[in-house]
Design a protein around this motif. Structure first.
Motif, short mmCIF file in Angstrom:
data_model
loop_
_atom_site.label_atom_id
_atom_site.label_comp_id
_atom_site.label_asym_id
_atom_site.label_seq_id
_atom_site.Cartn_x
_atom_site.Cartn_y
_atom_site.Cartn_z
N GLU A 327 -41.55 108.34 68.91
CA GLU A 327 -41.10 108.34 67.51
C GLU A 327 -39.83 107.52 67.32
N GLU A 328 -39.01 107.41 68.35
CA GLU A 328 -37.76 106.66 68.24
C GLU A 328 -37.93 105.18 68.57
N LYS A 329 -38.87 104.86 69.42
CA LYS A 329 -39.06 103.49 69.87
C LYS A 329 -40.46 103.00 69.50
N GLU A 330 -40.65 101.72 69.50
CA GLU A 330 -41.94 101.15 69.09
C GLU A 330 -42.86 101.05 70.31
N VAL A 331 -43.19 102.22 70.88
CA VAL A 331 -43.97 102.24 72.11
C VAL A 331 -45.37 101.69 71.89
N VAL A 332 -46.07 102.23 70.90
CA VAL A 332 -47.45 101.80 70.67
C VAL A 332 -47.51 100.32 70.31
N GLY A 333 -46.58 99.88 69.47
CA GLY A 333 -46.54 98.46 69.12
C GLY A 333 -46.33 97.58 70.33
N HIS A 334 -45.47 98.03 71.23
CA HIS A 334 -45.24 97.26 72.46
C HIS A 334 -46.51 97.18 73.30
N LEU A 335 -47.23 98.29 73.42
CA LEU A 335 -48.46 98.29 74.22
C LEU A 335 -49.48 97.30 73.65
N TRP A 336 -49.63 97.30 72.33
CA TRP A 336 -50.54 96.35 71.69
C TRP A 336 -50.08 94.90 71.90
N ASN A 337 -48.80 94.65 71.67
CA ASN A 337 -48.29 93.27 71.77
C ASN A 337 -48.38 92.74 73.20
N TYR A 338 -48.02 93.56 74.16
CA TYR A 338 -48.09 93.13 75.55
C TYR A 338 -49.55 92.83 75.93
N GLY A 339 -50.44 93.71 75.51
CA GLY A 339 -51.86 93.51 75.82
C GLY A 339 -52.39 92.22 75.22
N ALA A 340 -51.96 91.90 73.99
CA ALA A 340 -52.41 90.67 73.35
C ALA A 340 -51.93 89.45 74.14
N GLN A 341 -50.68 89.48 74.59
CA GLN A 341 -50.17 88.36 75.39
C GLN A 341 -50.89 88.25 76.73
N LEU A 342 -51.23 89.39 77.31
CA LEU A 342 -51.92 89.38 78.60
C LEU A 342 -53.34 88.82 78.46
N ILE A 343 -54.06 89.24 77.42
CA ILE A 343 -55.40 88.70 77.17
C ILE A 343 -55.33 87.18 77.01
N THR A 344 -54.42 86.73 76.15
CA THR A 344 -54.30 85.29 75.91
C THR A 344 -53.99 84.54 77.19
N GLY A 345 -53.04 85.06 77.96
CA GLY A 345 -52.65 84.39 79.19
C GLY A 345 -53.75 84.35 80.22
N LEU A 346 -54.45 85.46 80.43
CA LEU A 346 -55.51 85.50 81.43
C LEU A 346 -56.70 84.63 81.03
N GLU A 347 -57.04 84.64 79.75
CA GLU A 347 -58.15 83.80 79.31
C GLU A 347 -57.80 82.32 79.42
N THR A 348 -56.56 81.96 79.15
CA THR A 348 -56.13 80.57 79.32
C THR A 348 -56.23 80.15 80.78
N LEU A 349 -55.79 81.00 81.68
CA LEU A 349 -55.85 80.69 83.11
C LEU A 349 -57.30 80.57 83.60
N ALA A 350 -58.18 81.42 83.07
CA ALA A 350 -59.58 81.35 83.47
C ALA A 350 -60.20 80.02 83.03
N ARG A 351 -59.85 79.56 81.84
CA ARG A 351 -60.36 78.26 81.38
C ARG A 351 -59.80 77.14 82.25
N GLU A 352 -58.52 77.20 82.56
CA GLU A 352 -57.91 76.16 83.38
C GLU A 352 -58.55 76.10 84.78
N ALA A 353 -58.96 77.27 85.29
CA ALA A 353 -59.60 77.31 86.60
C ALA A 353 -61.09 77.00 86.54
N GLY A 354 -61.62 76.84 85.33
CA GLY A 354 -63.04 76.54 85.16
C GLY A 354 -63.96 77.72 85.39
N VAL A 355 -63.43 78.94 85.24
CA VAL A 355 -64.25 80.14 85.52
C VAL A 355 -64.35 81.04 84.30
N GLU A 356 -64.19 80.48 83.10
CA GLU A 356 -64.20 81.33 81.91
C GLU A 356 -65.54 82.04 81.70
#
Length: 451
Positions: A327-356
């Motif tokens: 209730e004091e901190k934006e915990v849920v928002g952080h979980l969503w935001n971090y997950g979005a960055q992780l998805i984007t990063g991992l999918e970018t790396l998979a494309r760069e490696a040619g294994v998407e």
């Protein structure tokens, strides 16, 4: 590596751990055999390695390991006596807090999720006077009790009569559930399901964005599967039961039911509600929950949940403090935001490696899973094992993905750098065969008939 810890574990613990998903067969050969401690987003193994962790206590640790504020609250609960002869003030405060959060009437606390999901099934049968409970075949685990496990591939030791009343339908396919109601008219007590896994009830809704929590407009989509199930249950007189063991305290502090605009008759919570401390809860409407009441003279009794440690104060104090942090901190928002960055990063790396096409992220930012496919496009556990193996080689333990409030920018960059190296090996394995890269056997499904 010495196998002494593994041997000692299997000598005294059937399965080598107290949850099958912690077993040796769920990890590559280079995984730590045993862990000593955790702090923040990291775990330390007995062999001295410190690894960035995405298992997070089987998704139970949402703030981070050994959070000092939560630990201090638990100590205060211990100093009050831990477990008293009658209900405690702390127990009452915890009960009032969770029913306020969820927006319901009553609660029974327990120590693990299986106890409260089994209690939900019992309440549904007691309240409706009916026999059957329906669950989706795509949702892997509701309880270790016979009524559910007997409906899986692991039937040994369970008489058929104990699970014959558990019926299976397909998540997202309302017709498959309607068929069960037609085949068992007037005899289905309840429908129990997770609100969402990596597949949600509104994935096809206009405006749905897997990187963000579903909006009210998405939840109002006529195809919202949870609303369809709720409406069907209401029409048929069955209870609508949501198992929020994983979604609760991740998707939203009030549960995924709040995001998807539904009001279940009963809900179950656990895992992240106390940052790893042992608390689970069955919550629900007063009329339904009071089948377990003792203050209604003449009412036939239902032995609902009766646990010595349900009111244990260290864990309930940890629950109350966890809610305060949320209730004091934006915990849920952080979980969503971090997950979005992780998805984007991992999918970018998979494309760069040619294994998407061979390494994909399923689900949304709060509940993602990585899937691996061979050259024929078939799911591949050996390739999944290889990715996990290579991530461990580079300091990241990722049996699945459960980010916490302690995962920040340094952890994100460390993860992506490890993934870059892991996917380079992964790409070679896709082309030339995975066997020559694996150090040991591939991981196996938990729900299989034979070892």
């Amino acid at each position: 590596m010495s196998s002494s810890f593994s041997e000692r574990l299997h000598r005294v613990i059937p399965g080598g751990a107290h949850t099958y998903s912690r077993g040796d067969d769920q990890y590559p050969a280079n995984a730590p055999e045993i862990l000593v401690s955790g702090k923040g987003a990291y775990v330390t193994a007995a062999d001295g390695r410190t690894l960035l962790d995405y298992g997070m206590g089987l998704r139970a640790v949402t703030l981070g390991y050994a959070d000092e504020r939560i630990n201090r609250a638990a100590i205060r609960g211990m100093e009050l006596g831990v477990n008293l002869t009658r209900a405690s003030v702390l127990e009452l405060e915890a009960a009032e807090k969770i029913v306020e959060l969820v927006g319901t009437d009553m609660v029974k606390f327990a120590k693990n999720g299986s106890n409260v999901t089994t209690a939900a099934a019992k309440v549904a049968r007691a309240y409706t006077g009916r026999r059957h409970v329906c669950v989706p075949r795509q949702h892997p685990f509701f309880s270790f009790d016979d009524w559910f496990i007997g409906a899986t591939a692991i039937k040994r030791g369970i008489p058929e009569v104990h699970h014959a009343t558990t019926l299976v339908f397909d998540y997202g396919d309302l017709a498959s559930l309607q068929k069960l109601f037609a085949e068992h008219p007037g005899d289905i007590a309840g429908v129990m399901l997770e609100p969402a896994t990596t597949v949600g009830p509104c994935d096809a809704a206009p405006g749905y964005d897997r990187m963000r929590p579903p909006t009210p407009e998405v939840a109002q989509w006529p195809g919202n599967f949870l609303r369809q199930v709720q409406d069907l249950c209401r029409r048929e007189g069955a209870l609508f039961i949501l198992d929020e063991m994983i979604t609760g305290f991740r998707w939203d502090l009030r549960g995924a039911q709040h995001l998807f605009g539904v009001q279940p008759d009963l809900s179950t919570f656990g895992k992240g509600m106390a940052n790893g401390f042992a608390v689970a809860a069955l919550v629900g409407r007063r009329e339904v929950m009071e089948v377990g009441a003792i203050n209604r003279p003449g009412q036939e009794r239902t032995f609902l949940v009766s646990t010595t440690h349900g009111g244990e104060m260290a864990s309930l104090a940890a629950f109350l403090e966890t809610v305060a942090v949320y209730e004091e901190k934006e915990v849920v928002g952080h979980l969503w935001n971090y997950g979005a960055q992780l998805i984007t990063g991992l999918e970018t790396l998979a494309r760069e490696a040619g294994v998407e096409k061979h390494f994909q992220l399923q689900g949304n930012a709060i509940s993602m899973n990585y899937l691996t496919f061979d050259r024929q496009g078939q799911p591949s556990l050996p390739l999944r094992t290889l990715f996990s193996q290579e991530m461990i080689r580079h300091g990241v333990l990722m049996p699945w993905i459960a980010q916490s409030f302690s995962h920040g920018e340094p952890e994100l960059q460390r993860t992506l750098e490890a993934a870059r190296k892991a996917l380079a090996v992964f790409a070679q394995a896709v082309e030339g065969g995975v066997e020559r890269f694996l150090q040991g056997p591939a991981i196996k499904p938990v729900f299989r008939q034979f070892n």
